[in-house]
Design an enzyme around this catalytic site. Structure first.
Site, PDB file in Angstrom:
ATOM      1  N   LYS A  62       0.842  -1.202   0.000  1.00 29.65           N
ATOM      2  CA  LYS A  62       0.000   0.000   0.000  1.00 29.65           C
ATOM      3  C   LYS A  62       0.877   1.251   0.000  1.00 29.65           C
ATOM      4  O   LYS A  62       0.563   2.239  -0.659  1.00 29.65           O
ATOM      5  CB  LYS A  62      -0.946  -0.020   1.206  1.00 29.65           C
ATOM      6  N   GLN A  98      -4.794  -1.576   9.521  1.00 28.01           N
ATOM      7  CA  GLN A  98      -4.600  -2.874   8.875  1.00 28.01           C
ATOM      8  C   GLN A  98      -5.201  -3.985   9.741  1.00 28.01           C
ATOM      9  O   GLN A  98      -4.871  -4.115  10.914  1.00 28.01           O
ATOM     10  CB  GLN A  98      -3.097  -3.117   8.634  1.00 28.01           C
ATOM     11  N   ASP A 117     -11.072   3.036   3.919  1.00 29.84           N
ATOM     12  CA  ASP A 117     -11.251   1.587   3.747  1.00 29.84           C
ATOM     13  C   ASP A 117     -12.739   1.232   3.663  1.00 29.84           C
ATOM     14  O   ASP A 117     -13.093   0.102   3.320  1.00 29.84           O
ATOM     15  CB  ASP A 117     -10.614   0.855   4.935  1.00 29.84           C
TER      16      ASP A 117
END
Ligand code: NDP
Length: 282
Positions: A52, A96, A119
């Site tokens: 990422k 994450q 997200d």
């Protein structure tokens, strides 16, 4: 023979679009910024975070890395998220997953300011999707929709079957397909006669986490098959679909690797640019 849907190529063009957005923001003096929170030292998570960060660098997004030790407490993680919410130079926040088992992921996700929820996993983002309102869509299902668009596959009127009902993939996937006017069925581990339900699908999405479970006996000839699964096995990374058995009868299929995975990361870039654009308009 099926069309192989090339996630790497579609992701590259999506990243180009995000890079255009980043340049336009820079021209106005705004540096788009994604804060990445990684707790513990799970090697797969660390490798996702590295990828990422590479994507951010390629697109022109500043990534700020927050690595916390495995033993970090709930209040420390939530405190970091609160600080990132308050930092105006941060436009997107990515925590994450999975977090270490002693931490409550739902509570951490719920702390993220919805305007920075790139997200798309905050309850408000999912609620806005249910209501058909603008908001951040979860990256993996949003990436699938982008791939379908890139290949001119219009779900409108199709029978779509989604296998898997997680909040990260299955449920938002079903809602996005519904929004695109598909007739959607969601299956899970209690579904009776799963192969028969799947064989009704014009568009079949597998988000299960069971290596190669979906073989040709689950697939109607001519169906579009999207494989979200990522399973690490002795033979390397494989999807939830048995590609060798399904590819000859599908009309289009995503490979693993090189299918949905790269799209998930590309959509994170798109969402981060959108967050920075929205913040810079305020
Ligand atoms: P979860 O484990 O949260 O959900 C799996 C779902 O599959 C559940 O709804 C479960 O049913 C269902 N399921 C499990 N076994 C069966 C079965 N035998 N028959 C029917 N349904 C079954 O996984 P995620 O949604 O997080 O992820 C799914 C897959 O997608 C994984 O392989 C994951 O690695 C991958 N993934 C890939 C991403 C990408 O970028 N490509 C991003 C995120 C995930 P029930 O609810 O009844 O338990």
């Amino acid at each position: 023979m099926a069309t192989i849907i090339d996630g790497l190529a579609v992701a590259a063009s999506v990243r180009e679009r995000a890079a255009d957005g980043a340049r336009a923001l820079e021209a106005r003096g705004v540096t788009p910024c994604l804060a990445v929170v990684l707790v513990g030292d799970d090697p797969a998570s660390a490798s996702y975070v590295r990828m990422k960060e590479r994507d951010c660098a390629a697109v022109g997004i500043e990534s700020r890395d927050h690595r916390l030790p495995e033993a970090t407490s709930q209040s420390e993680v939530e405190g970091l998220v609160a600080a990132l919410n308050a930092d105006e130079s941060v436009h997107g926040i990515l925590v994450q997953l999975p977090l270490p088992a002693h931490l409550d992921s739902e509570a951490v996700l719920a702390r993220i300011a919805p305007a920075k929820d790139v997200d798309g996993l905050h309850p408000e983002s999912l609620g806005r999707l249910v209501r058909g309102l603008d908001g951040f869509r979860a990256c993996t299902p949003a990436g699938v929709m982008e791939m379908l668009r890139a290949y001119d596959i219009d779900p409108s009127g199709m029978r779509a079957v989604v296998v898997g009902r997680s909040s990260i993939v299955g449920k938002p996937m079903a809602l996005l397909l519904l929004e695109a006017n598909a007739t959607v069925t969601v299956c899970h581990s209690r579904t009776r006669d799963l192969p028969a339900v799947c064989r009704e699908a014009d568009l079949l999405v597998a988000a299960i986490g069971r290596p190669k479970m979906i073989d040709a006996s689950y697939v109607k000839p001519g169906a579009v098959v999207i494989d979200v699964g990522i399973n690490r096995t002795d033979e390397g990374m494989v999807g939830d679909v048995d590609f060798a058995s399904v590819e000859p009868i599908a009309s289009a299929i995503t490979p693993v690797p090189g299918g949905v995975g790269p799209m998930t990361r590309a959509m994170l870039m798109v969402n981060t640019i959108a967050a920075a654009e929205a913040a810079s308009r305020v």
